[in-house]
Design a protein around this motif. Structure first.
Motif, PDB file in Angstrom:
ATOM      1  N   ARG A   1       0.981  -1.165   0.016  1.00 50.18           N
ATOM      2  CA  ARG A   1       0.003  -0.089  -0.049  1.00 50.18           C
ATOM      3  C   ARG A   1       0.962   1.159   0.107  1.00 50.18           C
ATOM      4  O   ARG A   1       0.529   2.256   0.654  1.00 50.18           O
ATOM      5  CB  ARG A   1      -0.902   0.003   1.130  1.00 50.18           C
ATOM      6  N   MET A   2       2.068   1.440  -0.825  1.00 50.26           N
ATOM      7  CA  MET A   2       2.585   2.378  -0.975  1.00 50.26           C
ATOM      8  C   MET A   2       3.154   2.432  -2.426  1.00 50.26           C
ATOM      9  O   MET A   2       3.699   1.565  -2.901  1.00 50.26           O
ATOM     10  CB  MET A   2       4.176   2.140  -0.031  1.00 50.26           C
ATOM     11  N   SER A   3       2.912   3.516  -2.855  1.00 47.02           N
ATOM     12  CA  SER A   3       3.229   3.604  -4.321  1.00 47.02           C
ATOM     13  C   SER A   3       4.850   3.826  -4.505  1.00 47.02           C
ATOM     14  O   SER A   3       5.678   4.030  -3.616  1.00 47.02           O
ATOM     15  CB  SER A   3       2.856   4.944  -4.968  1.00 47.02           C
ATOM     16  N   PRO A   4       5.512   3.659  -5.867  1.00 48.73           N
ATOM     17  CA  PRO A   4       6.744   3.555  -5.784  1.00 48.73           C
ATOM     18  C   PRO A   4       7.550   4.939  -5.508  1.00 48.73           C
ATOM     19  O   PRO A   4       8.376   5.057  -4.932  1.00 48.73           O
ATOM     20  CB  PRO A   4       7.208   3.250  -7.447  1.00 48.73           C
ATOM     21  N   ARG A   5       6.635   5.840  -5.762  1.00 47.58           N
ATOM     22  CA  ARG A   5       6.884   7.289  -5.625  1.00 47.58           C
ATOM     23  C   ARG A   5       7.230   7.469  -3.997  1.00 47.58           C
ATOM     24  O   ARG A   5       8.018   8.153  -3.579  1.00 47.58           O
ATOM     25  CB  ARG A   5       5.909   8.173  -6.311  1.00 47.58           C
ATOM     26  N   GLU A   6       6.038   6.850  -3.252  1.00 46.97           N
ATOM     27  CA  GLU A   6       6.328   7.152  -1.933  1.00 46.97           C
ATOM     28  C   GLU A   6       7.477   6.345  -1.474  1.00 46.97           C
ATOM     29  O   GLU A   6       8.164   6.867  -0.338  1.00 46.97           O
ATOM     30  CB  GLU A   6       5.054   6.492  -1.426  1.00 46.97           C
ATOM     31  N   LEU A   7       7.944   5.195  -1.724  1.00 48.69           N
ATOM     32  CA  LEU A   7       8.937   4.427  -1.509  1.00 48.69           C
ATOM     33  C   LEU A   7      10.378   5.188  -1.666  1.00 48.69           C
ATOM     34  O   LEU A   7      11.365   5.034  -1.091  1.00 48.69           O
ATOM     35  CB  LEU A   7       8.829   3.110  -2.136  1.00 48.69           C
ATOM     36  N   ARG A   8      10.239   5.925  -2.903  1.00 54.31           N
ATOM     37  CA  ARG A   8      11.431   6.439  -3.123  1.00 54.31           C
ATOM     38  C   ARG A   8      11.638   7.584  -2.291  1.00 54.31           C
ATOM     39  O   ARG A   8      12.698   8.125  -1.878  1.00 54.31           O
ATOM     40  CB  ARG A   8      11.196   7.395  -4.754  1.00 54.31           C
ATOM     41  N   GLN A   9      10.651   8.261  -1.546  1.00 52.30           N
ATOM     42  CA  GLN A   9      10.788   9.285  -0.575  1.00 52.30           C
ATOM     43  C   GLN A   9      11.402   8.817   0.686  1.00 52.30           C
ATOM     44  O   GLN A   9      11.937   9.589   1.551  1.00 52.30           O
ATOM     45  CB  GLN A   9       9.444  10.075  -0.396  1.00 52.30           C
ATOM     46  N   VAL A  10      11.335   7.385   1.010  1.00 51.21           N
ATOM     47  CA  VAL A  10      11.706   7.140   2.168  1.00 51.21           C
ATOM     48  C   VAL A  10      13.416   7.315   2.382  1.00 51.21           C
ATOM     49  O   VAL A  10      13.917   6.878   1.654  1.00 51.21           O
ATOM     50  CB  VAL A  10      11.516   5.391   2.398  1.00 51.21           C
ATOM     51  N   ASP A  11      13.780   7.924   3.461  1.00 47.81           N
ATOM     52  CA  ASP A  11      15.011   8.166   3.507  1.00 47.81           C
ATOM     53  C   ASP A  11      15.791   7.553   5.015  1.00 47.81           C
ATOM     54  O   ASP A  11      16.925   7.686   5.256  1.00 47.81           O
ATOM     55  CB  ASP A  11      15.605   9.685   3.422  1.00 47.81           C
ATOM     56  N   ARG A  12      14.826   6.693   5.414  1.00 40.82           N
ATOM     57  CA  ARG A  12      15.338   5.929   6.657  1.00 40.82           C
ATOM     58  C   ARG A  12      14.396   4.758   7.068  1.00 40.82           C
ATOM     59  O   ARG A  12      13.203   5.020   6.818  1.00 40.82           O
ATOM     60  CB  ARG A  12      15.725   6.839   7.816  1.00 40.82           C
ATOM     61  N   ILE A  13      14.862   3.602   7.196  1.00 37.46           N
ATOM     62  CA  ILE A  13      14.091   2.782   7.479  1.00 37.46           C
ATOM     63  C   ILE A  13      14.446   2.250   9.105  1.00 37.46           C
ATOM     64  O   ILE A  13      15.721   2.076   9.387  1.00 37.46           O
ATOM     65  CB  ILE A  13      14.193   1.464   6.765  1.00 37.46           C
ATOM     66  N   VAL A  14      13.324   2.045   9.958  1.00 37.66           N
ATOM     67  CA  VAL A  14      13.754   1.690  11.264  1.00 37.66           C
ATOM     68  C   VAL A  14      12.908   0.153  11.507  1.00 37.66           C
ATOM     69  O   VAL A  14      11.651   0.217  11.195  1.00 37.66           O
ATOM     70  CB  VAL A  14      13.102   2.659  12.304  1.00 37.66           C
ATOM     71  N   PHE A  15      13.502  -0.953  11.780  1.00 39.48           N
ATOM     72  CA  PHE A  15      12.950  -2.179  11.966  1.00 39.48           C
ATOM     73  C   PHE A  15      12.645  -2.355  13.378  1.00 39.48           C
ATOM     74  O   PHE A  15      13.433  -1.831  14.110  1.00 39.48           O
ATOM     75  CB  PHE A  15      13.856  -3.308  11.614  1.00 39.48           C
ATOM     76  N   CYS A  16      11.646  -3.045  13.682  1.00 37.93           N
ATOM     77  CA  CYS A  16      11.188  -3.118  15.249  1.00 37.93           C
ATOM     78  C   CYS A  16      10.951  -4.815  15.198  1.00 37.93           C
ATOM     79  O   CYS A  16       9.996  -5.208  14.441  1.00 37.93           O
ATOM     80  CB  CYS A  16      10.031  -2.436  15.536  1.00 37.93           C
TER      81      CYS A  16
END
Ligand code: M6R
Length: 615
Positions: free
Chosen positions: A291-306
């Motif tokens: 439920r995230m478009s490629p465009r939204e995913l390109r905007q991610v600049d950090r991933i935090v795993f829990c």
């Protein structure tokens, strides 16, 4: 952790409850019990400490004919493992019978309030206090339809904490009430019969449909129907989902233990995890539920795993893959720490909760905390319809199939696989080249076959376990993406064989753990193919020079000639992206055989629970 099963129908409840408890055994427990409403309206309770067989034996002396009942496997939190503390808990006035999964945090103050009104506890449990509170509120309700439900509802309004409960009342013989808050509860709907359980396994194919309760919801079951409402009395429309349950998946199918069966299921589980998820051009992956478009995913600049436990180690391995393929900075948090840490994060941070069960309370709470702060949260889970799956903004199912062994095996490797595919997908949305993407896709497609080949090491590993069966301590060492696999190897060994083990980044060994090295502390090295091979081979020599036995897991074709470790287990040569997955398999087999030789219950190790639903 604690398993709940409830039945309301036309058949004798006793056998159905026992069958349900057997199916829930894998969750982990230390005592068990069942309670029924008998024909004369009395509430019967039979409980005992220890395995279900002890309960079955005890029940053989009881003639329970009731068609309404509840059962429970308890994993002790409040109060020792005693019969008195086992569930079902009967209220002080004998009117309410309850099974509970979770923790009533304010039980002490409620107990004082109730004691002043004549409801005194006999056990040390918070659950008995809850049974008393419900009895107190039911007694206060005017005699009218819905009195039972209202009594339970009013009681729960005073509870702080977590609960999944199933409740029976002496004055309400054809009724059962269930409720949940942060502890899972699912309603099973069959042919004029109903079930309540902590998870679908409790009733399996006996039910046609399932309704997963949401937090703050109660279900009121009567002889021919059920209704769902909120704590605020609003009616909720039930979302029925067809139960897809294959009994064969929860049987041992000729294997001596579920753990071994699940290790051997990995080629198929990996195949299932990847099915339909590669892009048409053969260079990337795609997932239906993000439920995230490629465009939204390109905007991610950090991933935090829990995540917790093994799931967290899978995230640590993913950190290497995502940073390498997609160049996105990654942090891996203990879910239990993240929840209270209040870590500053940027707006474009994507939080990913990883949990095989989808019910781990620490991970669920971390997810909720991240959502509360406005971050988008994805989930990777094997728990279809689980709390984490339902509360995340989007996610990816692992499709590993049911895992009964408490120690995660196929759930771990499918997490590694899914996260590698996610890294590939994110990479291809950014800078990763077509060629590199295509190589990784090919490696992933080869994975089930290579996993099958790796499983052929079973006999050799069994022999290795004979050799080390009496060891008291072991080290597991790896570098880069194989370092988290060393952590997993150590965890697996601890869990199923009770041998003390430590996982370390191999070079870090020199900064302390090297003091442990002796002939009595063998070391496993993950020495697969790649730029770090020379360095890790040097680390092996450092350990050998100090007299310890070394075992290396190495790729075929990289260690011809004089073996660089005392023993070498050769896995197929493969792309670095999938080496962590293949290297895990020998460590799982080793832990399994060690556990068997040391006479441990490898499927249900002491004190462990499959789904950790308390903080
Ligand atoms: O269900 P989850 O993946 O959230 O569980 C997390 C841990 O409790 C779990 O991985 C645990 O470490 C297992 N015992 C591993 O074998």
């Amino acid at each position: 952790m604690c398993g709940i099963i409830g039945y309301l129908g036309r058949k004798r409840a006793k056998e159905i409850l026992l069958e349900g408890l057997r199916r829930l055994e894998y969750r982990g427990y230390d005592s068990a019990g069942v309670g029924t409403v008998e024909g004369d309206g009395s509430l019967a309770v039979v409980r005992c400490v220890g395995p279900l067989d002890a309960l079955v034996e005890k029940l053989s002396g009881w003639n329970l004919a009731g068609t309404v009942g509840i059962g429970h496997t308890r994993w002790a939190t409040h109060g020792a493992v005693t019969e008195e503390n086992a569930h079902p808990q009967l209220s002080a006035d004998g009117s309410i019978l309850l099974v509970h999964n979770g923790v009533v945090e304010n039980f002490a103050s409620i107990a004082i309030f109730l004691a002043e009104r004549g409801y005194r506890s006999r056990s040390e449990t918070d659950s008995e206090v809850l049974a008393n509170l419900i009895a107190y509120h039911c007694a206060k309700e005017p005699p009218q339809q819905g009195r039972f439900l209202d009594g339970v509802r009013r009681a729960l309004l005073h509870v702080r904490g977590t609960y999944g409960i199933a409740v029976l009342g002496k004055d309400f013989p054809g009724e059962m009430v269930g409720a949940r808050s942060s502890s899972p509860l699912v309603l099973g709907v069959g042919d004029r019969e109903f079930f309540l359980a902590s998870d679908v396994a409790g009733f399996g194919s006996r039910a046609r449909d399932a309704v997963f309760l949401n937090d703050g919801e109660l279900v009121h079951i009567r002889e021919n129907n059920f209704s769902i409402c909120t704590l605020g009395r609003e009616l909720v429309e039930a979302a029925l989902e067809a139960v897809e349950w294959q009994e064969a998946l929860v049987e041992k199918n000729g294997y001596p233990h579920f753990m071994l069966k699940e290790i051997f299921e990995q080629p198929q589980a990996l195949e299932n995890a990847m099915r339909g998820r590669f892009s048409a051009d053969g260079s990337s992956a795609h997932f239906g539920g993000l439920r995230m478009s490629p465009r939204e995913l390109r905007q991610v600049d950090r991933i935090v795993f829990c995540a917790c436990g093994s799931a967290r180690y899978a995230c640590l391995a993913a950190e290497y893959a995502i940073e390498r393929f997609a160049r996105i900075p990654v942090e891996v948090e203990y879910a239990s720490e993240f929840r209270y840490r209040n870590a500053p994060m940027d707006r474009n941070t994507l939080v990913i909760a990883v949990s095989q069960s989808g019910e781990t309370i620490d991970t669920l709470s971390a997810l909720r905390e991240a959502k509360r702060k406005g971050y988008r949260v994805l989930a990777v889970t094997n728990g279809v319809g689980s709390s984490i799956a339902r509360e995340a903004d989007g996610g990816i199912y692992q499709h590993a199939g049911p895992e009964i062994g408490v120690a995660g095996t196929k759930s771990f490797t499918t997490q590694l696989c899914i996260l590698t595919m996610l890294a590939l997908y994110l990479g291809r949305l950014r800078d990763l080249s077509f060629e590199e993407g295509a190589e990784i896709v090919q490696a992933l497609k080869d994975l089930p076959r290579l996993a099958e080949e790796t499983l052929r090491l079973d006999e050799a590993i069994r022999a290795l376990a004979v050799h080390y069966a009496s060891c008291q301590s072991m080290l597991f060492l790896g570098r880069q993406s194989l370092f988290p696999i060393a952590l997993e190897g150590a965890l697996k060994l601890k869990e199923v064989s009770y041998v003390h083990a430590e996982g370390y980044a191999a070079a870090e060994m020199k900064h302390g753990p090297i003091a442990l090295i002796s002939k009595d502390c063998p070391a496993f090295f993950l020495a697969c193919d790649g730029p770090m091979l020379g360095k890790i081979q040097a680390n092996v020599q450092e350990v050998r020079a100090r007299g310890a036995d070394t075992v290396a897991i190495a790729c075929a074709g990289t260690c011809e000639g004089e073996p660089f470790a005392n023993r070498v287990l050769t896995i197929p040569r493969s792309h670095p992206a999938i080496q962590p997955i293949l290297a895990t398999i020998p460590l799982q087999l080793f832990a399994y055989h060690m556990g068997v030789f040391r006479d441990c219950n490898v499927d249900r190790p002491r004190n462990l629970a499959k789904s950790v639903t308390v903080e």
